[in-house]
Design a protein around this motif. Sequence first.
Motif, PDB file in Angstrom:
ATOM      1  N   LEU A 374       0.806  -1.219   0.000  1.00 14.03           N
ATOM      2  CA  LEU A 374       0.000   0.000   0.000  1.00 14.03           C
ATOM      3  C   LEU A 374       0.843   1.275   0.000  1.00 14.03           C
ATOM      4  CD1 LEU A 374      -2.782  -1.026   2.576  1.00 14.03           C
ATOM      5  CD2 LEU A 374      -2.839  -1.181   0.074  1.00 14.03           C
ATOM      6  N   LEU A 375       2.145   1.133   0.027  1.00 19.65           N
ATOM      7  CA  LEU A 375       3.015   2.318   0.069  1.00 19.65           C
ATOM      8  C   LEU A 375       2.970   3.096  -1.242  1.00 19.65           C
ATOM      9  CD1 LEU A 375       6.184   0.824   1.810  1.00 19.65           C
ATOM     10  CD2 LEU A 375       4.586   2.502   2.784  1.00 19.65           C
ATOM     11  N   PRO A 376       2.976   4.421  -1.154  1.00 24.99           N
ATOM     12  CA  PRO A 376       3.113   5.230  -2.379  1.00 24.99           C
ATOM     13  C   PRO A 376       4.449   4.933  -3.061  1.00 24.99           C
ATOM     14  CG  PRO A 376       2.478   6.588  -0.504  1.00 24.99           C
ATOM     15  CD  PRO A 376       2.843   5.254   0.049  1.00 24.99           C
ATOM     16  N   ASP A 377       4.552   5.261  -4.330  1.00 17.77           N
ATOM     17  CA  ASP A 377       5.744   4.919  -5.098  1.00 17.77           C
ATOM     18  C   ASP A 377       7.027   5.417  -4.445  1.00 17.77           C
ATOM     19  OD1 ASP A 377       4.193   3.633  -6.917  1.00 17.77           O
ATOM     20  OD2 ASP A 377       4.190   5.264  -8.398  1.00 17.77           O
ATOM     21  N   ALA A 378       7.018   6.664  -3.969  1.00 16.41           N
ATOM     22  CA  ALA A 378       8.242   7.232  -3.391  1.00 16.41           C
ATOM     23  C   ALA A 378       8.681   6.449  -2.163  1.00 16.41           C
ATOM     24  CB  ALA A 378       8.019   8.701  -3.030  1.00 16.41           C
ATOM     25  N   CYS A 379       7.719   6.050  -1.338  1.00 14.85           N
ATOM     26  CA  CYS A 379       8.046   5.275  -0.143  1.00 14.85           C
ATOM     27  C   CYS A 379       8.516   3.870  -0.514  1.00 14.85           C
ATOM     28  CB  CYS A 379       6.834   5.199   0.773  1.00 14.85           C
ATOM     29  SG  CYS A 379       6.227   6.799   1.350  1.00 14.85           S
ATOM     30  N   ALA A 380       7.867   3.264  -1.522  1.00 16.80           N
ATOM     31  CA  ALA A 380       8.240   1.922  -1.950  1.00 16.80           C
ATOM     32  C   ALA A 380       9.657   1.911  -2.519  1.00 16.80           C
ATOM     33  CB  ALA A 380       7.255   1.402  -2.984  1.00 16.80           C
ATOM     34  N   VAL A 381      10.009   2.964  -3.267  1.00 13.71           N
ATOM     35  CA  VAL A 381      11.354   3.048  -3.836  1.00 13.71           C
ATOM     36  C   VAL A 381      12.394   3.142  -2.728  1.00 13.71           C
ATOM     37  CG1 VAL A 381      12.915   4.511  -5.159  1.00 13.71           C
ATOM     38  CG2 VAL A 381      10.624   4.003  -6.045  1.00 13.71           C
ATOM     39  N   ARG A 382      12.124   3.955  -1.694  1.00  9.85           N
ATOM     40  CA  ARG A 382      13.061   4.099  -0.575  1.00  9.85           C
ATOM     41  C   ARG A 382      13.240   2.762   0.153  1.00  9.85           C
ATOM     42  NH1 ARG A 382      14.247   8.450   2.895  1.00  9.85           N
ATOM     43  NH2 ARG A 382      13.741   9.790   1.126  1.00  9.85           N
ATOM     44  N   LEU A 383      12.151   2.059   0.348  1.00 10.45           N
ATOM     45  CA  LEU A 383      12.226   0.770   1.027  1.00 10.45           C
ATOM     46  C   LEU A 383      12.984  -0.246   0.175  1.00 10.45           C
ATOM     47  CD1 LEU A 383      11.486  -1.180   3.291  1.00 10.45           C
ATOM     48  CD2 LEU A 383       9.215  -1.447   2.259  1.00 10.45           C
ATOM     49  N   ARG A 384      12.762  -0.228  -1.130  1.00 11.91           N
ATOM     50  CA  ARG A 384      13.459  -1.171  -2.009  1.00 11.91           C
ATOM     51  C   ARG A 384      14.970  -0.907  -1.988  1.00 11.91           C
ATOM     52  NH1 ARG A 384      12.549  -4.819  -6.343  1.00 11.91           N
ATOM     53  NH2 ARG A 384      14.611  -5.737  -6.656  1.00 11.91           N
ATOM     54  N   ARG A 385      15.358   0.353  -1.962  1.00  8.99           N
ATOM     55  CA  ARG A 385      16.795   0.683  -1.897  1.00  8.99           C
ATOM     56  C   ARG A 385      17.406   0.188  -0.600  1.00  8.99           C
ATOM     57  NH1 ARG A 385      16.319   6.923  -4.119  1.00  8.99           N
ATOM     58  NH2 ARG A 385      16.107   6.390  -6.361  1.00  8.99           N
ATOM     59  N   LEU A 386      16.636   0.291   0.480  1.00  5.38           N
ATOM     60  CA  LEU A 386      17.150  -0.178   1.762  1.00  5.38           C
ATOM     61  C   LEU A 386      17.363  -1.689   1.723  1.00  5.38           C
ATOM     62  CD1 LEU A 386      17.832   0.408   4.765  1.00  5.38           C
ATOM     63  CD2 LEU A 386      15.422  -0.043   5.280  1.00  5.38           C
ATOM     64  N   LEU A 387      16.448  -2.420   1.078  1.00  4.72           N
ATOM     65  CA  LEU A 387      16.587  -3.864   0.979  1.00  4.72           C
ATOM     66  C   LEU A 387      17.878  -4.262   0.261  1.00  4.72           C
ATOM     67  CD1 LEU A 387      12.925  -4.858  -0.022  1.00  4.72           C
ATOM     68  CD2 LEU A 387      14.074  -5.462   2.113  1.00  4.72           C
ATOM     69  N   GLU A 388      18.368  -3.398  -0.633  1.00  4.21           N
ATOM     70  CA  GLU A 388      19.552  -3.718  -1.428  1.00  4.21           C
ATOM     71  C   GLU A 388      20.849  -3.331  -0.732  1.00  4.21           C
ATOM     72  OE1 GLU A 388      18.693  -1.498  -4.908  1.00  4.21           O
ATOM     73  OE2 GLU A 388      17.257  -2.970  -5.733  1.00  4.21           O
ATOM     74  N   ARG A 389      20.775  -2.635   0.395  1.00  4.11           N
ATOM     75  CA  ARG A 389      21.983  -2.153   1.082  1.00  4.11           C
ATOM     76  C   ARG A 389      22.541  -3.222   2.007  1.00  4.11           C
ATOM     77  NH1 ARG A 389      21.005   3.853   3.350  1.00  4.11           N
ATOM     78  NH2 ARG A 389      22.955   3.242   4.391  1.00  4.11           N
ATOM     79  N   ALA A 390      23.873  -3.252   2.110  1.00  7.06           N
ATOM     80  CA  ALA A 390      24.520  -4.232   2.967  1.00  7.06           C
ATOM     81  C   ALA A 390      24.362  -3.890   4.445  1.00  7.06           C
ATOM     82  CB  ALA A 390      26.006  -4.336   2.610  1.00  7.06           C
ATOM     83  N   ASP A 391      24.201  -2.592   4.762  1.00 10.19           N
ATOM     84  CA  ASP A 391      24.108  -2.208   6.177  1.00 10.19           C
ATOM     85  C   ASP A 391      22.653  -2.095   6.663  1.00 10.19           C
ATOM     86  OD1 ASP A 391      23.408  -0.026   4.667  1.00 10.19           O
ATOM     87  OD2 ASP A 391      24.439   1.436   5.954  1.00 10.19           O
ATOM     88  N   ARG A 392      21.740  -2.720   5.949  1.00 11.58           N
ATOM     89  CA  ARG A 392      20.337  -2.661   6.346  1.00 11.58           C
ATOM     90  C   ARG A 392      20.126  -3.412   7.656  1.00 11.58           C
ATOM     91  NH1 ARG A 392      20.549  -6.715   2.205  1.00 11.58           N
ATOM     92  NH2 ARG A 392      20.374  -8.745   3.261  1.00 11.58           N
ATOM     93  N   PRO A 393      19.057  -3.067   8.397  1.00 14.29           N
ATOM     94  CA  PRO A 393      18.647  -3.910   9.521  1.00 14.29           C
ATOM     95  C   PRO A 393      17.912  -5.146   8.976  1.00 14.29           C
ATOM     96  CG  PRO A 393      17.124  -2.092   9.275  1.00 14.29           C
ATOM     97  CD  PRO A 393      18.219  -1.861   8.266  1.00 14.29           C
TER      98      PRO A 393
END
Length: 552
Positions: A374-393
């Motif tokens: 249900l996230l808007p595109d801008a929020c979904a993009v930010r979350l997707r980038r976080l998923l790709e980071r090595a230092d993510r929680p």
Amino acid sequence: MHHSATPSQPRPEIALSWQRSRMSGLSPSAAAVRVDSDAVDPAGRLATAAGPVLTELAAQLGDAAFCVVLADRASRIVAPTVGGGGGLRTVLEGLGVVLGGVFLEETTGTNSIATVHEVRRGMAVHGDEHYLEPFKRFSCYGHPITHPVTRRLEGVLDITCLRRDDSPLLGPFLARAARDVEERLLRSARAAEQRLLAAFQVASAGRKGPVLVLGEGVVLANPAAVELLDPIDHLRLRELAAALPRRGGQRREDEVTLASGRTVAVRYRGLDTGTEGAVFEFGEPEAPRHSVTRPSARPSTPAPGTPVHIGGAPGTGRTATAQRLAAEAGVGLVSLDGSEAAALGTAGWLAAFGEAVETARSGGDLLLVEEAQLLPDACAVRLRRLLERADRPWIALTGPPVRELTDGGAALATGCPERIELRPLRERTEELSDLVRAMAANAGSDGRVRFTPAALAALAGHSWPGNLRELDTVVRTVLVRRSAGDVTPGDLPDGYRVSPRLRGMTPLELAEHDAIAAALSACGGNKLRAARQLGISRTTLYNRMRALRITV
């Protein structure tokens, strides 16, 4: 009446019957009818109840060219053909309408025995509506005979004539006769239940060990037997009883491995009163010879730190699964809800998201983003980038099943290397007992309340649109009404006391239905493997599937 070589515009029920016949691989030119005369019990319950009715029909028909045929619940002719003047009986006998002849759609196509047996309602089959060519010269009417107590199909009453003698009055004539048979079945059932009860009282008098009496649609058990046996064990015991002589009280002994894995010695005998049923007395059960694996309501646990998508319909336990993952890993849980983005606005949700990420990262906690689709595109993009980071929680997302996602929601789900798919509750009937027990414990029952097999069977038949959340509400409602003892179907909320899809079955049949359905589901529809898992023969499985109208 106009007849064509084949029904050019068949009635819907006839068209469906023809389709089933074709799917069975049956050729319209086939003429062989299987005869199983050794399986006919001329003194069985149906034949006994129908005898006086058939005698009266014979007097009414006289030498008229009409034949009345009685078939049992296996669609097997169990009484001599009544009537049949003008040589009609001889013609029909030449086509397999004889004692023991078996008329099923997969072997005899569309006719008023096989098709009525299949659809469980009265209907006529005229001339060319018959699937097999040799039967197209006849018209016939069939009416089901349903037991007034158990509501199970007992058999089919059929009247057949040459198509030129067809009359619309044959249907009501036959329906009245079928009702007369049902009335006689009701009278005999009342007497049979009294005999079953008497047998149970004699067997259980002064005995503390498990005692069980199984009759047609009747189960009588003392407390020890209720504690020992699962509904699936009744199937195995019925198979033992089926091998007993039809008459007499011959006693046999055997060992049975129960669904619990324990092995128990059992002495059993048929009733010597002419009543269908058996009495079972059990010895002390041994410890399980092997471990028993029960289906688990819990999915496998992904490795901590790996992003995971938890998919399922609302109420299937998505949040609870995330909470369990965090608890098993010994970490905290930081939660955000994608559905709140509309109210907070993109900027507001991203600010909350940033704080949650830092909290989860610094504390080593699991970051849970619910309803991520249900996230808007801008929020979904930010979350997707976080998923790709090595230092993510460690991140967990929840939402519908992956197959139902599109666009940004699908991109987020596929960005998670680990996925947990939670089945809807209607597909998890094999877990219902464990789920109910856990929910009752969470509500504070402390084991004082036990949901009986009949209550669980009634619950298992519902579609559960609210999934686990709806079931939890039902369990809590029951606990308000009953704080201790056995929960029966009568203790359930009004809308849950009888399964909508299985209405009319007895509690035992409901329990058997769901045990068989669960085994077939676990075995991918493979009937041989399901029979082995249930501990019964494939013949018994097929018979019970047909009786309980289970299709795969």
